[in-house]
Structure formats: structure tokens, C-alpha cells
Scaffold this motif. Structure first.
Motif, PDB file in Angstrom:
ATOM      1  N   LEU A 126       0.814  -1.213   0.000  1.00 38.09           N
ATOM      2  CA  LEU A 126       0.000   0.000   0.000  1.00 38.09           C
ATOM      3  C   LEU A 126       0.848   1.264   0.000  1.00 38.09           C
ATOM      4  O   LEU A 126       1.912   1.312   0.612  1.00 38.09           O
ATOM      5  N   HIS A 127       0.329   2.276  -0.673  1.00 38.60           N
ATOM      6  CA  HIS A 127       0.881   3.634  -0.628  1.00 38.60           C
ATOM      7  C   HIS A 127      -0.165   4.510   0.058  1.00 38.60           C
ATOM      8  O   HIS A 127      -1.259   4.706  -0.477  1.00 38.60           O
ATOM      9  N   LEU A 128       0.146   5.020   1.236  1.00 39.31           N
ATOM     10  CA  LEU A 128      -0.749   5.918   1.946  1.00 39.31           C
ATOM     11  C   LEU A 128      -0.429   7.351   1.525  1.00 39.31           C
ATOM     12  O   LEU A 128       0.670   7.847   1.778  1.00 39.31           O
ATOM     13  N   GLU A 129      -1.374   8.008   0.866  1.00 38.01           N
ATOM     14  CA  GLU A 129      -1.193   9.395   0.430  1.00 38.01           C
ATOM     15  C   GLU A 129      -2.018  10.282   1.362  1.00 38.01           C
ATOM     16  O   GLU A 129      -3.215  10.426   1.204  1.00 38.01           O
ATOM     17  N   GLY A 130      -1.348  10.881   2.332  1.00 38.55           N
ATOM     18  CA  GLY A 130      -2.032  11.689   3.323  1.00 38.55           C
ATOM     19  C   GLY A 130      -2.290  10.890   4.578  1.00 38.55           C
ATOM     20  O   GLY A 130      -1.939   9.711   4.670  1.00 38.55           O
ATOM     21  N   LYS A 144     -11.180  18.451   5.321  1.00 35.19           N
ATOM     22  CA  LYS A 144     -11.569  18.071   6.679  1.00 35.19           C
ATOM     23  C   LYS A 144     -10.714  16.947   7.254  1.00 35.19           C
ATOM     24  O   LYS A 144     -10.756  16.679   8.449  1.00 35.19           O
ATOM     25  N   TYR A 145      -9.912  16.317   6.389  1.00 37.49           N
ATOM     26  CA  TYR A 145      -9.060  15.234   6.868  1.00 37.49           C
ATOM     27  C   TYR A 145      -7.585  15.646   6.985  1.00 37.49           C
ATOM     28  O   TYR A 145      -6.774  14.867   7.500  1.00 37.49           O
ATOM     29  N   ILE A 146      -7.225  16.829   6.534  1.00 33.92           N
ATOM     30  CA  ILE A 146      -5.828  17.263   6.540  1.00 33.92           C
ATOM     31  C   ILE A 146      -5.378  17.561   7.967  1.00 33.92           C
ATOM     32  O   ILE A 146      -6.066  18.262   8.712  1.00 33.92           O
ATOM     33  N   ARG A 147      -4.224  17.051   8.362  1.00 27.42           N
ATOM     34  CA  ARG A 147      -3.725  17.263   9.716  1.00 27.42           C
ATOM     35  C   ARG A 147      -2.220  17.020   9.773  1.00 27.42           C
ATOM     36  O   ARG A 147      -1.623  16.510   8.815  1.00 27.42           O
TER      37      ARG A 147
END
Length: 398
Positions: A126-130, A144-147
Motif C-alpha cells: 500500500l501507498h498511503l497518500e495523506g 476536513k481530513y488534513i492534519r
């Protein structure tokens, strides 16, 4: 033994015209000139077409009407079976910024889908982007998910990790260097993405593991001014740091021909990985679609060969496929076919540390191959010696 003959073989040492590839038990046994007699071998006539290593997509979200963040086995298999038709023999399923639970669900679904994926592109991790991005460079990522990086969160996500191979984040964020060091301790590649960093911040990130720039030019700063002074942004930094590799969305839309030419001129084929960054509409007709999961994704419009936000002020993902990437680098960027193929085979394999088994037609490596015509039209896709896809228009004979 499987024998693929009468092919123009794109090998690391150069083109072998009228060459033969020998395969046994899913492994390349030899690459030969001519058409030697191999007693008892099953034969595939490549029909004079090109034969290359299978295409490796480091960054793909979906296709065929599915997105990995739908978090169903059906979606995972649907994406894999869509892209295998376009020459992708291996891929890194990619997420978008989301809740912790959504990421955990994607990891769980990946593990369920892994053993059932027999007719599509292989899943290599998997590549998690964010979601650890700069708000100003979020692009189509849901704000709303940016942190900022949260050690408690990412350590829980990576507990007993066996499937996450890469995580893209903004290196200038509070805690982002600690985050990258933790990723490296887990043998996970940190990549910089959706970032508003300037050169010093990029350099510090690079020195702490951020050695790959996710989709160059998209979601990253260029030359910027702060208090009247100019600073090199992420784009210029990626060019300046010789050891930094870059991803390129080669659809000809995210990056027009002059930028494709510029990136190639500066970075070269050894540092460029061609990616689709495809969302669910890849391989589908134009019209309305959804970026991200069906449950909480963003509505988008697919037109002019790209996905756009409804206000049409920003792109919202690519709908391209791997064959188009190679074709565009040849036709738009003026790159040789061998170099274009390298950017979607050998270079991605090197970036992800899998060159021992993937990325080139070499004795002892996995028998992942693509047979394609002079227009990069895919005739056959072969994964570990098994024909997984054959075009109905193929002139290559079994």
C-alpha cells in the motif's frame, strides 16, 4: 517451459530484434537472440511486436469504476483487473486523506484481497497518500481530513505492519521529520507530497528519508516570496537535489509537453517514475464520478481526458492508463521508447527496492512481461509466466 519468440525485446543491454524469452515456474530462464528450438515448450509468437518488462504503477487510486477506498475486495480486484489490460503487471494501491479508521479498513481489505487477486495487476503493497499535508497544497484532497503527523495515530496504523510500503506527507509540517524517521525504521519509503516547503525544508526532509517527490508539479510549491525574499520551492528543490526521484503523471494534461521535456532533461530516466495516479474513472466513459471512496468521496466531473472538481477550477485526478504514459513520453516528450519503458519498469522497481525480482527482463527475475505494438497498444499482459490479458485485436499467437 514457456517460450515467447519473434519479439523485439527491450532488455537492459539494448533492443534484441527477433528475440526469445524463456520462462519456467514464473521465472525468466533466459533471454536469447533468434528462435532456438526448445523441446516441449509452450510457445507464444510475439508477432514481431515489442516485449518489455511489465509496467509498475507506484501511485494508483482506482479504475474501472472502483476505488481502493471503497474498502471492498470487489473494488480492489476490479481496479487490478482494469489496469492489467493496459500493461500494468504490478501496482501499489493508493489511499487519499481520510480518517484513521478508513485507513485501517483499507489495510484490512488489502490483506483480504491479496490472495484473491489472480486475474489482475499484482499488489506489491500500500501507498498511503495523506492525511499529513499542507492545507495550502491540498489540491483535491478533502480539507476536513488534513492534519499534522500524529505519532499515536501513525504508530497504531503501522502496528505489525506488513503491507504499507510507502507514505506520502509534507516534510515541513510539525513532527514530519520524526515521522519519516519512524517510517524508515519500519522499512517504509517516505515521499514528499502536497507540500508548501521551501528548499531548506525539502533538503532536511531529503536527508531524513523523503527521497521521492510525489506527482511532481501537482500539489507542491514553486518559487515563492516570503517577506519580499524569493525562495526555491519544492519543484526547484526536486530538480536541484540530484538524488531525489520524482513521479510524473504522464497523461499530457497534468503536465503538458514542455514540462515533460523539462523534467526528463533535468532528472533523466533513472530518476523518473511514470505514474497513472488514476482514480475510479480510468477505463470508463466521461461524466460524473467520485474521487475517493463511495461513502465519503468528492463528486467530480470527467471531461477532456481528466477529472475535475465541479467548479472546474482544479484537476481532481487522472484517468490515464500505463500504456498512455509510455506513448506520451515518446510522442510528447521526445523520449526514446527504451527510456520511456525504463521509467515505468526499471526505475519504479529501483525506487521501491524490488529490483532483485522486478522491473527488467533479466534471467532469474519474475516473468512479468508486456507485449505491445508500435503504438503501445497492449497485445498481451503476462504475470509470473501466466497470460492474464490478451487483446481481442492481438496478432500475437499462442
Amino acid at each position: 517451459m514457456l517460450k515467447i519468440f519473434n519479439g523485439k525485446i527491450i532488455a537492459p543491454g539494448g533492443l534484441i530484434d527477433n528475440g526469445t524469452v524463456l520462462i519456467k515456474d514464473g521465472i525468466i530462464q533466459d533471454i536469447l537472440a533468434g528462435n532456438p528450438e526448445i523441446e516441449g515448450a509452450e510457445e507464444i509468437d510475439a508477432g514481431g511486436h515489442y516485449v518489455s518488462a511489465g509496467f509498475i504503477d507506484l501511485h494508483v487510486h482506482g479504475g474501472g469504476g472502483h476505488d481502493f477506498m471503497d474498502n471492498t475486495v470487489e473494488a480492489f480486484l476490479g481496479v487490478a483487473e482494469t489496469h492489467v489490460k493496459y500493461g500494468t503487471t504490478a501496482m501499489y494501491p493508493t489511499t487519499l486523506s481520510s480518517t484513521k479508521q478508513d485507513i485501517l479498513d483499507t489495510i484490512a481489505t488489502y490483506q483480504l484481497a491479496l490472495d484473491q487477486n489472480t486475474n489482475g495487476s499484482q499488489f506489491l503493497g500500500l501507498h498511503l497518500e495523506g492525511p499529513y499535508f499542507a492545507m495550502a497544497q491540498r489540491g483535491a484532497q478533502d480539507p476536513k481530513y488534513i492534519r499534522d503527523p500524529d505519532p499515536e495515530e501513525y504508530k497504531e496504523i503501522l502496528a505489525d505492519n506488513k503491507v504499507v510500503k510507502r507514505w506520502s506527507a509534507a516534510p515541513e509540517l510539525k513532527g514530519a521529520i520524526e515521522f519519516s524517521r519512524y517510517l524508515l525504521s519500519k522499512n517504509i519509503l517516505p515521499a514528499l507530497a502536497h507540500t508548501d516547503a521551501v528548499y531548506d525544508e525539502v533538503l532536511e526532509g531529503y536527508q531524513n528519508g523523503y527521497t521521492l517527490a510525489t506527482h511532481l508539479y501537482s500539489g507542491m510549491s514553486g518559487v515563492t516570496r516570503r517577506n519580499a525574499y524569493r525562495y526555491a520551492g519544492v519543484i526547484e528543490s526536486a530538480f536541484l537535489i540530484d538524488g531525489m526521484s520524482v513521479e510524473v503523471i504522464g497523461d499530457g494534461i497534468h503536465l503538458p509537453a514542455p514540462l515533460l521535456q523539462l523534467i526528463y532533461k533535468i532528472k533523466g530516466a533513472d530518476r523518473i517514475a511514470l505514474i497513472t495516479d488514476a482514480m475510479r474513472a480510468a477505463g470508463m466513459p466521461p461524466g460524473e464520478s467520485i474521487l475517493g471512496g463511495l461513502k465519503n468521496g468528492l463528486k467530480v466531473i470527467v471531461e477532456d481526458g481528466v477529472a475535475k472538481l465541479p467548479d472546474r477550477k482544479s484537476f481532481a485526478g487522472s484517468v490515464t492508463t500505463a500504456d498512455c504514459l509510455v506513448r506520451n513520453m515518446v510522442n510528447l516528450a521526445g523520449v526514446t521508447l527504451a527510456e520511456a519503458v525504463k521509467m515505468i519498469t526499471e526505475t519504479p522497481a529501483a525506487i521501491m527496492g524490488i529490483s532483485d525480482r522486478k522491473g527488467s527482463l533479466v534471467k532469474g527475475k519474475d516473468a512479468d512481461l508486456v507485449i505491445f505494438n508500435s503504438n503501445i497498444g497492449i497485445q498481451k499482459t503476462i504475470i509470473k509466466g501466466k497470460v492474464v490479458y490478451q487483446s481481442v485485436y492481438s496478432s500475437a499467437k499462442v
